[in-house]
Design an enzyme around this catalytic site. Structure first.
Site, PDB file in Angstrom:
ATOM      1  N   CYS A 182      -2.060 -13.487  -3.826  1.00 51.37           N
ATOM      2  CA  CYS A 182      -2.148 -12.137  -3.617  1.00 51.37           C
ATOM      3  C   CYS A 182      -3.231 -11.188  -2.714  1.00 51.37           C
ATOM      4  CB  CYS A 182      -2.859 -11.482  -5.290  1.00 51.37           C
ATOM      5  SG  CYS A 182      -3.985 -11.932  -5.834  1.00 51.37           S
ATOM      6  N   HIS A 487      -7.750 -10.503  -9.419  1.00 49.72           N
ATOM      7  CA  HIS A 487      -6.062 -10.952  -8.744  1.00 49.72           C
ATOM      8  C   HIS A 487      -6.613  -9.225  -7.867  1.00 49.72           C
ATOM      9  CE1 HIS A 487      -2.234  -9.699  -8.434  1.00 49.72           C
ATOM     10  NE2 HIS A 487      -2.263  -8.309  -8.276  1.00 49.72           N
TER      11      HIS A 487
END
Length: 1350
Positions: A182, A487
């Protein structure tokens, strides 16, 4: 109209509507266009037109009405369905739909094309008609089950992380998260949304002749950006980009920092773009300059240098402060705030020639066109010693004016004043956190500041555009999570429309300015300084601004403006995407199922995977299957056909007569992800006719049994109906096997060993329990056997034997040898080994040769007496013939008559029943050698570290903790006068004894089938080895099985062992003699090894030699056999000749001791008078043998033996081990004993207990500080020593001895030396947490990854 009349109109309308019949339509979507096939239910008036039905289904299913067909069969079966034509102006009632009933329709493809989704028809722009406020907004990590509003639900089977295939309604394409990439996706999307970077990348042209496209980072970025701009997919894979980085699949599982990736990627691009027009692109766009200065406060002399930076790191909270900066502007001011060097940190002024107070700081000289700011949210908490994330609130503006942070005086003043390096990097600094490492080259690079020192510094070029310092925010890279992990996603403003978007991996959605404010961070309520140690939060981590300058601000290149090489690349990618789309279309219309075929020549069942398009006919599918099974030229095509087959039940469900021209999609019920049946390619001879298989039939495999020859023939397949009676079934069988039905006995085997005689003539097959596939035995003889009760009949015994007989491959030892002496208790219980047995026995070769000749000449013999439980297993109509044992002739009392190997094993004495054994073979061998041999044959499992020569292949020994290890204090037991005893007679025995105390053989009074014959080829463990093919009743015990093998091995069963060989060629000894062979199965492999089997009360013991001062302190010596009731001295006497003969160890009985081995640690010393019955022993017993330099000091169980080792800090070395024997567990006595052997004064003596397993190795660089020296205890069995048994390790030192001082070079050399030593011995006791893997991009491709990393 009057009110009363008006009120009557509504009821009248309702009444008319209710009177009209309604049609219930149930539509099943069979197109595979969606991940889940929907079922649509419509309840329509009968007057509804067919065209309107199509419209209603279109609205419900989400398809364009003209792109699908509706199949309907007027209430008939599915096979008669036809397409419903929407063109005639007919109502549902006129078309034949029945009111009040369910009308089933199938939604199918039209002209072989998948239905078009309504979202596809409207393109990729906003088709929903909703404004931004009504659109569902998303920010933060997406839950797995949710999807972004307004997107298509078209499923992509190609992209595992993309739930939808069509492009988002935003018009932007996402990136697939490979696993933990990510952070990469966020940066790539930011660079893609930067017009200047994207346009410059497009202008670069790749030369395939100069570089491999797979390893070219700019080319793979260029391809990715082209796909992001032109693809219609919802998300694009990044695997090609990461492959160009030199990463393998494991890199996708590494979490990294997005700022670190930005710096590393820019470095890699600069390397790749050398000597191109883009060589200075990164510097032109992202590089700024600042001045690092130190100014003397007394004379005003200033020393400085110019540094470059790609990003500016800003602290969230100053070091030592409880309050965070409230805004990014505050952090910027703190970044350039100078610190005063005074006190011990004074600066040495070159002009004053002495240390003076000075001011040290940074000044910005030039800001880049694209300004990158890193918010340093990760810190280290020195209280908890954990890495933490600071989630404090920090605001940042949409427009940032950087003019207050530029040093205008430095811009105006000449740059030639005092350019010498200040040397301040070697001075101490008390500046706040962001300045603490500014003068360290490595750390400065980590912070994104590239140090550049040049004596001839160029003057800064100042243009009108650079005077403008107003920046516009366009990218916020957000981190959601904690310091342990999280994330990344990006919030990016498009320069094309000014709209903010959330790029969260494959999901792209619109967001607002309010969503950007949510990334400021912070939380409600009071929070302590360390409250965020493990908190998970979402906040901005990296910001990107662009200079507001209309003259320089670029717009994205449109497709028409692409350079020629980019247009070619776009065309290439579009063609590839179309090819993928066509391939997916083919995949969606391909039926995939298992295909089986019994090869007509090889007679083996073959298996493959048949993939056939749904529009292919059955005839074409047979051609494909024929080629797939390599039957071309083997059998004509007209002798093959496909039939529906159930492989699990081996059942032919149906055949497809007269349907050769039907499509496979029709015959198989459409394309499905999985089928509940398989296909069989059935073959026949040219003169045969294919049998018709109808649904509802059952398959029966009929085995014909011949009682005279005791054979069971190969099966014949017969198809019957469940409604048939037994008498009809017998007549059907009679036609197939040519047996008279009147005298036929039919036995159904419903499951293993469940035989049922079918003797009720009028009972149906269904009532008897027949199923899809059945197994039946038939017999029709004139014997009187059928008059007996079935369970007493010869037929039942023959079938019982047939069901329980298994085939084993037995590998025999090369040459039988006389067995070595056994180590047993003196004076009784010894078994007579019959020393002349082996000399009188024939060799294995002679036995095999003689047995082979007798196999050819012997006739079959029957055993009809009541006790005859003999059985044989026959395949393909052949029987197991009985052979006699040549060795039995020698061993018998002068009888030369042939005797069968099918022997009645004589019953043993009643009191000699087998004792139960609680440990299974796997349990026994889990913690013992996989190749346990007799005391005169060394175990091959220890060949890698044995002191003696051994034959065989090494097998790793799995060491484990002894399950019977002593955990309580032996000393306390000795002092309390308690005695350890055996719980039961056989509880701890490693095996059941094959012989009782008087030496009599133990057997089983049951008649079991056994037949052995020589074998060569498949199944033999080694080429050229002697091998037997044994057919044996698996209900035979291991003891009886070994007795039957005696004649072939050439030694008594007590002198060899049985090892079961598994698929990985790993061997485990079978030792439980009273267990049957029921755990064995057909074609299992067995190895016979010579070595005496254990008697009752005996235990196989592994003897290891203890070498305390050797690098490998524990070496395997040999296997021995100890018995219960034996004294330690008796076992030592038995061991002496074995050690001398096998290992060359010439020891005196008083100059070695035996002691318990607990995993790798030496334990209790066994005194000569010790009786093994007093010690809790197990089947995996291991004992240490320790040679002594002097006579035994251990005379009593109350004594304690310890190993001591001196640590010499001044020499950084350890002395060899010395043994200390204590009379008590007093610490004072230990200290006195150590003083005696070391001459260290008592007041200067310090000691510590060793850690880990023996020999408690530890690095000489750590021992002085890491051990718990001089514990404040008075007894050894108290905390933290806990010494209550022999074998503990004690380190001691002289506290007045100073530690040797090392130079850096000496220390580094010693570190390498110690690391190598400890790795070899495997004794590393210090704990080191797993280090984070550095993020690297390998410019030479993945093949040179290791060298690049080094």
């Amino acid at each position: 109209m009057r009110p009363g009349e008006e009120s009557q109109l509504v009821p009248k309308e309702i009444e008319n509507a209710a009177d009209e019949p309604r049609v219930l339509c149930i539509v099943q979507d069979t197109t595979n266009c969606k991940s889940v096939n929907e079922r649509i239910t419509l309840n329509l008036p009968a007057s509804t037109s067919v065209k309107q039905l199509y419209e209603d289904v279109s609205n419900k299913a989400g398809y364009v009405s003209s792109t699908f067909s509706l199949m309907w069969g007027n209430g008939a079966s599915n096979t008669d369905m036809a397409a419903l034509d929407p063109t005639p102006d007919r109502t549902l009632q006129e078309a034949g739909f029945e009111a009040g009933k369910k009308n089933f329709l199938h939604l199918t493809d039209k002209d072989g094309e998948q239905p078009q989704l309504t979202s596809d028809e409207s393109g990729t722009a906003d088709s929903s008609g909703l404004d931004d406020s009504s659109q569902e907004k998303f920010i933060g990590p997406l839950p797995r089950e949710e999807s972004v509003a307004g997107t298509s639900n078209y499923v992509s089977q190609n992209y595992s992380y993309s739930s939808l295939l069509s492009k988002s309604d935003t018009g932007y394409v996402g990136l697939v998260n490979q696993a933990m990439t990510c952070y990469l996706n966020s940066l790539l999307q930011t660079l893609f949304m930067t017009p200047e970077f994207r346009n410059a990348l497009y202008k670069w042209e790749f030369e395939e002749s100069e570089e491999d496209p797979v390893s070219s980072i700019p080319y793979q970025l260029q391809r990715l950006f082209v796909l992001l701009q032109t693809s219609k997919k919802r998300a694009i894979e990044t695997t090609d980009v990461t492959r160009s980085f030199g990463w393998d699949s494991s890199e996708a599982w590494q979490q990294h920092d997005v700022q670190e990736l930005c710096r590393v990627m820019f470095d890699a691009l600069e390397q790749k773009w050398k000597q191109t027009e883009q060589a200075d692109l990164i510097n032109q766009l992202y590089q700024g300059k600042l001045k690092d200065y130190v100014k003397c406060l007394e004379c005003g002399y200033e020393s400085w240098r110019i540094d470059t930076f790609l990003d500016i790191p800003l602290v969230i909270r100053p070091y030592g402060s409880n309050t965070a900066f409230g805004s990014m502007e505050e952090a910027l001011h703190a970044f350039i705030q100078p610190e005063t060097l005074d006190g011990p940190n004074q600066y040495f002024c070159e002009r004053c020639k002495r240390k003076c107070d000075a001011r040290k700081g940074l000044k910005f000289l030039h800001f880049p066109y694209l300004l990158t700011l890193q918010l340093k949210r990760f810190d280290f908490d020195y209280t908890s010693m954990h890495r933490i994330k600071l989630n404090d609130r920090m605001t940042f503006p949409d427009e940032l004016d950087m003019s207050p942070f530029i040093d205008m005086e430095d811009e105006k003043s000449p740059q030639t004043d005092s350019c010498t390096d200040s040397g301040a990097e070697n001075e101490g600094s008390c500046h706040s956190d962001q300045m603490s490492n500014d003068f360290s080259t490595d750390d400065a690079v980590d912070e994104g500041i590239c140090l550049e020192t040049n004596s001839n510094i160029e003057k800064l070029n100042k243009s009108v555009a650079e005077k403008n310092s107003l920046y516009e925010l366009f990218s916020v890279m957000v981190h959601s999570g904690s310091a342990a992990g999280g994330h990344y996603y990006a919030c990016i403003k498009s320069f094309a429309d000014g709209q903010w978007y959330s790029f969260n991996d494959q999901h792209v959605s619109r967001i607002t300015q309010e969503d950007i404010k949510k990334t400021y961070g912070g939380a409600t309520g009071n929070r302590g300084y360390y409250s965020s140690a493990f908190a998970s939060s979402t906040n901005a981590y990296m910001l990107m601004y662009r200079l507001k300058n209309p003259a320089r601000n670029a717009q994205f290149l449109e497709a028409s403006e692409f350079p020629e090489h980019i247009k070619l690349l776009v065309q290439k990618e579009q063609e590839q995407e179309e090819q993928e789309k066509r391939q997916r279309e083919i995949e969606r219309n391909t039926c995939k199922l298992k295909l089986f075929c019994m090869h007509p020549v090889k007679q083996i069942m073959m298996e493959s995977k048949l993939e056939v398009h749904k529009d292919k006919t059955m005839k074409e599918a047979v051609e494909i299957a024929n080629k797939l099974m390599d039957l071309e030229g083997v059998i004509p095509l007209d002798c093959c056909r496909l039939v529906k087959y159930d492989e699990f039940h081996d059942y032919l469900e149906r055949s497809y007569e007269d349907e050769e021209d039907r499509t496979m999609g029709y015959l198989l019920g459409g394309v499905k992800s999985s089928y509940m049946f398989d296909l069989l390619l059935e073959t026949k001879r040219p003169d045969q006719v294919f049998q018709s298989y109808k649904p509802g039939e059952v398959m029966v495999k009929v085995y014909v049994v011949d009682l005279k020859t005791e054979t069971v023939a190969s099966p014949v397949s017969v198809r019957a109906y469940l409604s048939q009676t037994i008498i009809e079934f017998k007549q059907l069988i009679s036609k197939s096997v040519d047996l008279p039905p009147d005298s036929m006995r039919v036995i159904l085997e419903r499951c293993y060993n469940d035989l049922r005689l079918l003797n009720v003539a009028n009972k149906t097959l269904k009532a008897e329990g027949f199923f899809r596939s059945n197994k039946v035995f038939v017999e029709s003889s004139d014997s009187l056997d059928h008059q007996l009760v079935f369970t007493d009949s010869h037929l039942w015994k023959l079938l019982d034997r047939h069901a329980n007989t298994i085939k084993l491959y037995v590998s025999l030892p090369e040459h039988p040898r006389p067995t070595a002496r056994s180590v047993g208790p003196k004076g009784g219980g010894d078994m007579n080994p019959q020393e002349d047995y082996c000399s009188r026995a024939k060799s294995v070769d002679a036995i095999l040769e003689e047995s082979t000749e007798k196999l050819k000449s012997l006739s079959l013999q029957q055993h009809q007496d009541g006790g005859n439980g003999d059985s044989s297993k026959s395949t393909e109509g052949s029987d197991f013939e009985n052979i006699d044992s040549p060795l039995n002739e020698v061993d018998s009392s002068g009888s030369a008559d042939n005797r069968e190997l099918e022997n009645r094993i004589l019953p043993a004495d009643p009191e000699n029943n087998f004792q139960p054994e609680e440990r299974s073979d796997s349990d026994v061998n889990n913690d013992r050698s996989t190749s346990s041999v007799d005391s005169d044959i060394l175990s091959s499992s220890h060949s890698s570290d044995t002191l003696c020569n051994a034959d065989g292949t090494p097998i790793p020994l799995a060491n484990g903790l002894d399950s019977h290890s002593i955990t309580s204090s032996r000393r306390s037991k000795a002092n309390d006068g308690k005695k350890e005893t055996w719980d039961t007679a056989e509880e701890d025995s490693g095996t059941d004894s094959e012989y009782d105390e008087s030496g009599k053989s133990r057997g089983e009074a049951q008649y079991m089938y056994f037949k052995a014959e020589p074998h060569a080829g498949e199944g033999c463990l080694a080429e050229g080895s002697k091998c037997l093919l044994v057919n044996v009743d698996k209900r035979i015990t291991l003891a009886a099985f070994k007795q039957q093998l005696e004649s072939f091995v050439g030694v008594p069963s007590s002198q060899f062992k049985v090892f079961r060989v598994y698929a990985s060629n790993q061997e485990f000894e079978s030792v439980r003699l009273n267990e049957t062979l029921s755990s064995f199965s057909d074609d299992n492999k067995i190895t016979i090894r010579l070595g005496r089997a254990l008697k009752k009360g005996e235990y196989r013991v592994k003897i290891f030699q203890l070498l305390v001062n050797e690098p490998e302190p524990c070496k395997f010596v040999l296997d021995a056999v100890f018995s219960k009731g034996m004294t330690v001295r008796q076992s030592k006497e038995e061991l002496l000749p074995l050690l001398r003969e096998q290992c060359g160890l010439d020891l005196s009985i008083d100059r070695f001791r035996l002691r318990k081995k607990t995993w790798k640690n030496p334990g209790t010393v066994f005194l000569d008078s010790h009786v093994y019955e007093n010690e809790s022993i197990s089947s995996c017993w291991e004992v240490l043998l320790e040679a002594l330099d002097e006579t035994e000091k251990m005379k009593s169980m109350s004594q304690l033996s310890l190993f001591t080792k001196r640590w010499r800090p001044s020499e950084l070395k350890l002395d060899p081990f010395k043994e200390v024997v204590l009379e008590s567990n007093s610490v004072e006595e230990l200290r006195d004993k150590i003083c005696e052997i070391s001459a260290i004064p008592l007041e200067n003596l310090e000691f510590a207990k060793g850690r880990g397993t023996f020999p408690c190795d530890i690095s000489v660089l750590e021992i002085h500080q890491d051990l718990d020296w001089n514990p404040k205890v008075s007894t050894l069995n108290a905390w933290p020593l806990y010494i209550s048994d022999d074998g503990a390790v004690i380190f001691y030192r002289d506290k007045t001895e100073e530690v040797m001082e090392l130079t850096d070079e000496q220390r580094n050399e010693l570190v390498k030396k110690e690391s190598s030593r400890l790795q070899k011995t495997g004794h590393r006791v210090t704990y080191s947490p797993r280090k984070e893997k550095a993020l690297k991009i390998y410019l030479d491709g993945p093949t040179n990854k290791d060298s690049a990393q080094d």
